[in-house]
Design a protein around this motif. Structure first.
Motif, PDB file in Angstrom:
ATOM      1  N   GLU A  82       0.797  -1.147  -0.124  1.00 44.75           N
ATOM      2  CA  GLU A  82       0.110   0.088  -0.131  1.00 44.75           C
ATOM      3  C   GLU A  82       0.792   1.249  -0.067  1.00 44.75           C
ATOM      4  O   GLU A  82       1.989   1.228   0.506  1.00 44.75           O
ATOM      5  N   ILE A  83       0.344   2.047  -0.506  1.00 42.45           N
ATOM      6  CA  ILE A  83       0.873   3.564  -0.768  1.00 42.45           C
ATOM      7  C   ILE A  83       0.372   4.543   0.556  1.00 42.45           C
ATOM      8  O   ILE A  83      -0.831   4.664   0.641  1.00 42.45           O
ATOM      9  N   ASP A  84       1.178   4.605   1.606  1.00 46.51           N
ATOM     10  CA  ASP A  84       0.403   5.213   2.599  1.00 46.51           C
ATOM     11  C   ASP A  84       0.881   6.690   2.854  1.00 46.51           C
ATOM     12  O   ASP A  84       2.149   7.116   2.036  1.00 46.51           O
ATOM     13  N   CYS A  85       0.480   7.342   4.117  1.00 48.08           N
ATOM     14  CA  CYS A  85       1.429   8.594   4.235  1.00 48.08           C
ATOM     15  C   CYS A  85       2.738   8.740   4.536  1.00 48.08           C
ATOM     16  O   CYS A  85       3.552   9.651   4.088  1.00 48.08           O
ATOM     17  N   GLN A  86       3.130   7.725   5.342  1.00 50.87           N
ATOM     18  CA  GLN A  86       4.563   7.430   5.591  1.00 50.87           C
ATOM     19  C   GLN A  86       5.528   7.360   4.585  1.00 50.87           C
ATOM     20  O   GLN A  86       6.635   7.924   4.332  1.00 50.87           O
ATOM     21  N   LEU A  87       5.093   6.478   3.452  1.00 47.94           N
ATOM     22  CA  LEU A  87       5.779   6.146   2.088  1.00 47.94           C
ATOM     23  C   LEU A  87       5.947   7.735   1.334  1.00 47.94           C
ATOM     24  O   LEU A  87       6.809   7.856   0.856  1.00 47.94           O
ATOM     25  N   LEU A  88       4.791   8.477   1.329  1.00 43.99           N
ATOM     26  CA  LEU A  88       4.552   9.408   0.688  1.00 43.99           C
ATOM     27  C   LEU A  88       5.470  10.695   1.321  1.00 43.99           C
ATOM     28  O   LEU A  88       6.304  11.445   0.441  1.00 43.99           O
ATOM     29  N   ILE A  89       5.367  10.627   2.592  1.00 49.10           N
ATOM     30  CA  ILE A  89       6.575  11.802   3.242  1.00 49.10           C
ATOM     31  C   ILE A  89       7.719  11.318   3.148  1.00 49.10           C
ATOM     32  O   ILE A  89       8.821  12.304   2.960  1.00 49.10           O
ATOM     33  N   GLY A  90       8.189  10.306   3.112  1.00 51.84           N
ATOM     34  CA  GLY A  90       9.625   9.701   2.874  1.00 51.84           C
ATOM     35  C   GLY A  90       9.961  10.026   1.370  1.00 51.84           C
ATOM     36  O   GLY A  90      11.379  10.345   1.215  1.00 51.84           O
ATOM     37  N   ALA A  91       9.127   9.634   0.596  1.00 55.32           N
ATOM     38  CA  ALA A  91       9.604   9.920  -0.617  1.00 55.32           C
ATOM     39  C   ALA A  91       9.650  11.479  -1.185  1.00 55.32           C
ATOM     40  O   ALA A  91      10.938  11.816  -1.793  1.00 55.32           O
ATOM     41  N   ILE A  92       8.813  12.358  -0.399  1.00 50.54           N
ATOM     42  CA  ILE A  92       8.935  13.589  -0.639  1.00 50.54           C
ATOM     43  C   ILE A  92      10.388  14.271   0.076  1.00 50.54           C
ATOM     44  O   ILE A  92      11.101  15.125  -0.474  1.00 50.54           O
ATOM     45  N   LEU A  93      10.648  13.713   1.163  1.00 47.94           N
ATOM     46  CA  LEU A  93      11.810  14.431   1.902  1.00 47.94           C
ATOM     47  C   LEU A  93      12.994  13.750   1.050  1.00 47.94           C
ATOM     48  O   LEU A  93      13.911  14.376   0.985  1.00 47.94           O
ATOM     49  N   PHE A  94      12.918  12.733   0.540  1.00 42.62           N
ATOM     50  CA  PHE A  94      14.040  11.963  -0.055  1.00 42.62           C
ATOM     51  C   PHE A  94      14.317  13.082  -1.296  1.00 42.62           C
ATOM     52  O   PHE A  94      15.325  13.336  -1.840  1.00 42.62           O
ATOM     53  N   GLY A  95      13.258  13.239  -2.121  1.00 35.79           N
ATOM     54  CA  GLY A  95      13.227  14.018  -3.283  1.00 35.79           C
ATOM     55  C   GLY A  95      13.748  15.384  -3.158  1.00 35.79           C
ATOM     56  O   GLY A  95      14.552  15.947  -3.882  1.00 35.79           O
ATOM     57  N   VAL A  96      13.100  15.945  -1.916  1.00 37.65           N
ATOM     58  CA  VAL A  96      13.689  17.272  -1.679  1.00 37.65           C
ATOM     59  C   VAL A  96      15.116  17.376  -1.521  1.00 37.65           C
ATOM     60  O   VAL A  96      15.578  18.323  -2.012  1.00 37.65           O
TER      61      VAL A  96
END
Length: 146
Positions: A82-96
């Motif tokens: 599943e794509i959850d909030c933790q995954l999205l926040i982690g991906a955003i932090l990594f990408g930024v």
């Protein structure tokens, strides 16, 4: 045990050599790749395509069918899909972080030998993030993955 350590060392050295040869340890090259609206440098896309061209058949032929690990008793495969909030926040932090400085964890460890201050600042921030993440997750009532 020794074979596992030597295998991990060989894998790390091969990965590091690949990062150096491909130019992925050069923050300016990475930022050029991410600058799609400016002076875009597509060469890292070719590196990623080449990596996928090598790994995809190997995955289908060697990895996907496997039930046991080569150097361990158990094969550890994540089962969360599943794509959850933790995954999205982690991906955003990594990408930024990757976009701002052009370094991600693998190249950062490879760049230690350059003795450049920004690399050490990045690694320090990375370890602060490693330390803070479980604390933040338990504060939010989430389980910490092992």
């Amino acid at each position: 045990m020794l074979l596992s350590i030597l295998s991990a060392l060989a894998s790390g050295l091969l990965f590091g050599a690949g990062l150096v040869i491909s130019g992925m340890i050069n923050p300016q090259k990475v930022i050029g790749f991410l600058d799609i609206f400016g002076h875009w440098d597509p060469s890292l896309a070719l590196v990623m395509t080449g990596a996928l061209a090598v790994y995809t058949p190997a995955y289908w032929l060697l990895v996907r069918q496997r039930t046991n690990a080569v150097l361990s008793e158990q094969l550890h495969i994540p089962n969360r899909t599943e794509i959850d909030c933790q995954l999205l926040i982690g991906a955003i932090l990594f990408g930024v972080g990757w976009g701002l400085v052009g370094i991600c964890p693998g190249p950062a460890l490879t760049l230690i030998s350059s003795l450049q201050q920004p690399v050490f600042l990045f690694i320090a921030a990375m370890f602060v993030g490693f330390w803070l993440a479980p604390k933040w997750m338990s504060l939010m009532g989430k389980s910490v993955p092992s």
